[in-house]
Design a protein around this motif. Structure first.
Motif, PDB file in Angstrom:
ATOM      1  N   ASP A  98      43.290 -15.292  25.819  1.00 11.58           N
ATOM      2  CA  ASP A  98      42.758 -14.748  27.233  1.00 11.58           C
ATOM      3  C   ASP A  98      41.624 -15.658  27.325  1.00 11.58           C
ATOM      4  N   LYS A  99      41.052 -15.573  28.534  1.00 10.12           N
ATOM      5  CA  LYS A  99      40.026 -16.241  28.734  1.00 10.12           C
ATOM      6  C   LYS A  99      38.838 -15.639  28.846  1.00 10.12           C
ATOM      7  N   GLN A 100      39.145 -13.628  28.223  1.00  3.61           N
ATOM      8  CA  GLN A 100      37.796 -13.127  27.690  1.00  3.61           C
ATOM      9  C   GLN A 100      37.383 -13.627  25.980  1.00  3.61           C
ATOM     10  N   MET A 101      38.273 -14.243  25.874  1.00  2.22           N
ATOM     11  CA  MET A 101      37.871 -14.818  23.863  1.00  2.22           C
ATOM     12  C   MET A 101      37.984 -15.820  24.086  1.00  2.22           C
ATOM     13  N   ILE A 102      38.377 -16.912  25.610  1.00  2.00           N
ATOM     14  CA  ILE A 102      37.454 -18.292  25.214  1.00  2.00           C
ATOM     15  C   ILE A 102      35.935 -18.065  25.683  1.00  2.00           C
ATOM     16  N   LEU A 103      35.337 -17.057  26.277  1.00  2.00           N
ATOM     17  CA  LEU A 103      34.648 -16.618  26.790  1.00  2.00           C
ATOM     18  C   LEU A 103      32.887 -16.444  25.615  1.00  2.00           C
ATOM     19  N   GLU A 104      34.088 -15.701  24.395  1.00  2.00           N
ATOM     20  CA  GLU A 104      32.877 -15.197  23.803  1.00  2.00           C
ATOM     21  C   GLU A 104      33.058 -16.306  22.621  1.00  2.00           C
ATOM     22  N   GLU A 105      33.657 -17.459  22.804  1.00  2.00           N
ATOM     23  CA  GLU A 105      33.556 -18.263  22.331  1.00  2.00           C
ATOM     24  C   GLU A 105      32.509 -19.510  22.725  1.00  2.00           C
ATOM     25  N   ILE A 106      32.387 -19.568  23.950  1.00  2.00           N
ATOM     26  CA  ILE A 106      32.061 -20.321  24.272  1.00  2.00           C
ATOM     27  C   ILE A 106      30.204 -19.837  23.856  1.00  2.00           C
ATOM     28  N   SER A 107      29.698 -18.750  24.157  1.00  2.00           N
ATOM     29  CA  SER A 107      29.294 -17.984  23.721  1.00  2.00           C
ATOM     30  C   SER A 107      28.224 -17.757  22.744  1.00  2.00           C
ATOM     31  N   GLU A 108      29.508 -17.547  21.450  1.00  2.00           N
ATOM     32  CA  GLU A 108      28.580 -17.671  20.359  1.00  2.00           C
ATOM     33  C   GLU A 108      28.819 -19.333  20.364  1.00  2.00           C
ATOM     34  N   LEU A 109      29.270 -20.023  20.765  1.00  2.00           N
ATOM     35  CA  LEU A 109      28.791 -21.501  20.618  1.00  2.00           C
ATOM     36  C   LEU A 109      27.912 -22.025  21.216  1.00  2.00           C
ATOM     37  N   LYS A 110      27.633 -21.738  22.446  1.00  2.00           N
ATOM     38  CA  LYS A 110      26.191 -22.039  23.014  1.00  2.00           C
ATOM     39  C   LYS A 110      24.656 -21.181  22.199  1.00  2.00           C
ATOM     40  N   ASN A 162      31.159 -30.550  17.413  1.00  2.00           N
ATOM     41  CA  ASN A 162      30.801 -29.601  16.977  1.00  2.00           C
ATOM     42  C   ASN A 162      31.457 -27.981  18.470  1.00  2.00           C
ATOM     43  N   VAL A 163      32.561 -28.877  18.926  1.00  2.00           N
ATOM     44  CA  VAL A 163      33.092 -28.044  20.071  1.00  2.00           C
ATOM     45  C   VAL A 163      34.494 -28.171  19.964  1.00  2.00           C
ATOM     46  N   GLY A 164      34.972 -28.248  18.281  1.00  2.00           N
ATOM     47  CA  GLY A 164      36.645 -28.085  18.789  1.00  2.00           C
ATOM     48  C   GLY A 164      37.446 -26.955  18.889  1.00  2.00           C
ATOM     49  N   HIS A 165      37.092 -25.948  18.074  1.00  2.00           N
ATOM     50  CA  HIS A 165      37.444 -24.400  18.133  1.00  2.00           C
ATOM     51  C   HIS A 165      37.601 -24.625  19.671  1.00  2.00           C
ATOM     52  N   VAL A 166      36.403 -24.701  20.760  1.00  2.00           N
ATOM     53  CA  VAL A 166      36.697 -23.927  22.295  1.00  2.00           C
ATOM     54  C   VAL A 166      37.866 -25.342  23.196  1.00  2.00           C
ATOM     55  N   PHE A 167      37.347 -26.583  22.433  1.00  2.00           N
ATOM     56  CA  PHE A 167      38.397 -27.778  23.119  1.00  2.00           C
ATOM     57  C   PHE A 167      39.406 -27.205  22.760  1.00  2.00           C
TER      58      PHE A 167
END
Length: 279
Positions: free
Chosen positions: A211-223, A265-270
């Motif tokens: 869902d959207k929240q999971m992706i947002l959390e992953e992007i936040s950690e990635l950054k 370095n963005v494979g999981h988010v991709f």
């Protein structure tokens, strides 16, 4: 999980490994824990239920530890190497558990256990594909299912040496050796241009869970972990902005996703975004 349940799980595992699942009685498990047979049934309805709890206990533990490694501030390929080394460590430390799982007569005809194994198998394939995508970039996308099969096959073959022959090898050294072999496989596949055997997305599972929240959390950690160029940061910002909307515009996200395809370095988010768009 209560302390008593964990004690029963540990006792059941010891006896299943020693005597086999079919030959171990509930009374023997109760005796091992120094509890009554009735007390056993307060926690587990049957021996099958205990076996499923044992499987979940160890696999959930492994999954959580693999995720913890993924959150380290390392390069994706180094994370992948650490995850492989961790699997070897688990094979040696929990040899009894694995022997129970692969024993010819240990797993009963139980649909819940069968479904759990099927689901876990898909999740492990997904985890390997995420690791491969993060380590080698979007160019390997068409080969992810095949690479997942090949790399897991190599890892499992070495795991069998630790389980059956108790081989003493430096895990980090072996994991690095395997990563170099994966480098060669990836380079060979990309150079050959050969068609993959398995279709892209062959092992996709649980799309409804992204869902959207999971992706947002992953992007936040990635950054927080990575230092990206201005263009990539803007791309991630635009994706975040879309995902905060009630109805994200998928064409906008798709357009941004192409900017990330060749980015390390963005494979999981991709992968998560690709699954979100495919829903």
């Amino acid at each position: 999980m209560t302390e008593k349940e964990e004690k029963i799980i540990q006792a059941g595992l010891r006896l299943f490994a020693k005597n086999g699942f079919a030959s171990t009685t509930i009374q023997e498990i109760a005796n091992e824990c120094d509890i009554s047979k009735g007390a056993f049934y307060l926690h587990f309805k049957s021996k099958d239920a205990l076996l499923l709890a044992i499987i979940k206990y160890y696999i959930d533990r492994t999954t959580e530890n693999m995720k913890a490694i993924q959150q380290k501030n390392f390069q994706p390929k180094e994370i992948f190497k650490e995850q492989i080394a961790y699997q070897f460590k688990e094979s040696r430390e929990h040899r009894d558990f694995i022997l129970v799982m692969i024993s010819e007569h240990s797993i009963p005809e139980n649909s819940k256990i069968g479904e759990y194994f099927k689901d876990i198998g898909k999740k492990f394939h997904e985890a390997y594909q995420n690791a491969l995508l993060g380590a080698y970039g979007g160019a390997v996308q068409p080969y992810l299912p095949d690479l997942s099969i090949m790399v897991q096959g190599i890892v499992q073959a070495y795991q069998n040496l630790f389980i059956f022959y108790e081989l003493d090898i430096d895990f980090d050294q072996l994991a690095a050796f395997i990563i170099r072999r994966v480098d060669e496989m990836v380079g060979g596949l990309l150079q050959s241009g050969e068609e993959p055997i398995l279709a892209d997305g062959f092992f996709k599972c649980g799309q409804k869970d992204i869902d959207k929240q999971m992706i947002l959390e992953e992007i936040s950690e990635l950054k927080k972990r990575e230092a990206f160029s201005e263009d990539i940061m803007i791309t991630l910002d635009v994706i975040e902005e879309e995902l905060t909307k009630t109805a994200p515009r998928k064409p906008v996200i798709q357009g941004m996703l192409t900017n990330l395809e060749q980015q390390e370095n963005v494979g999981h988010v991709f992968q998560m975004l690709s699954r979100f768009l495919d829903r």
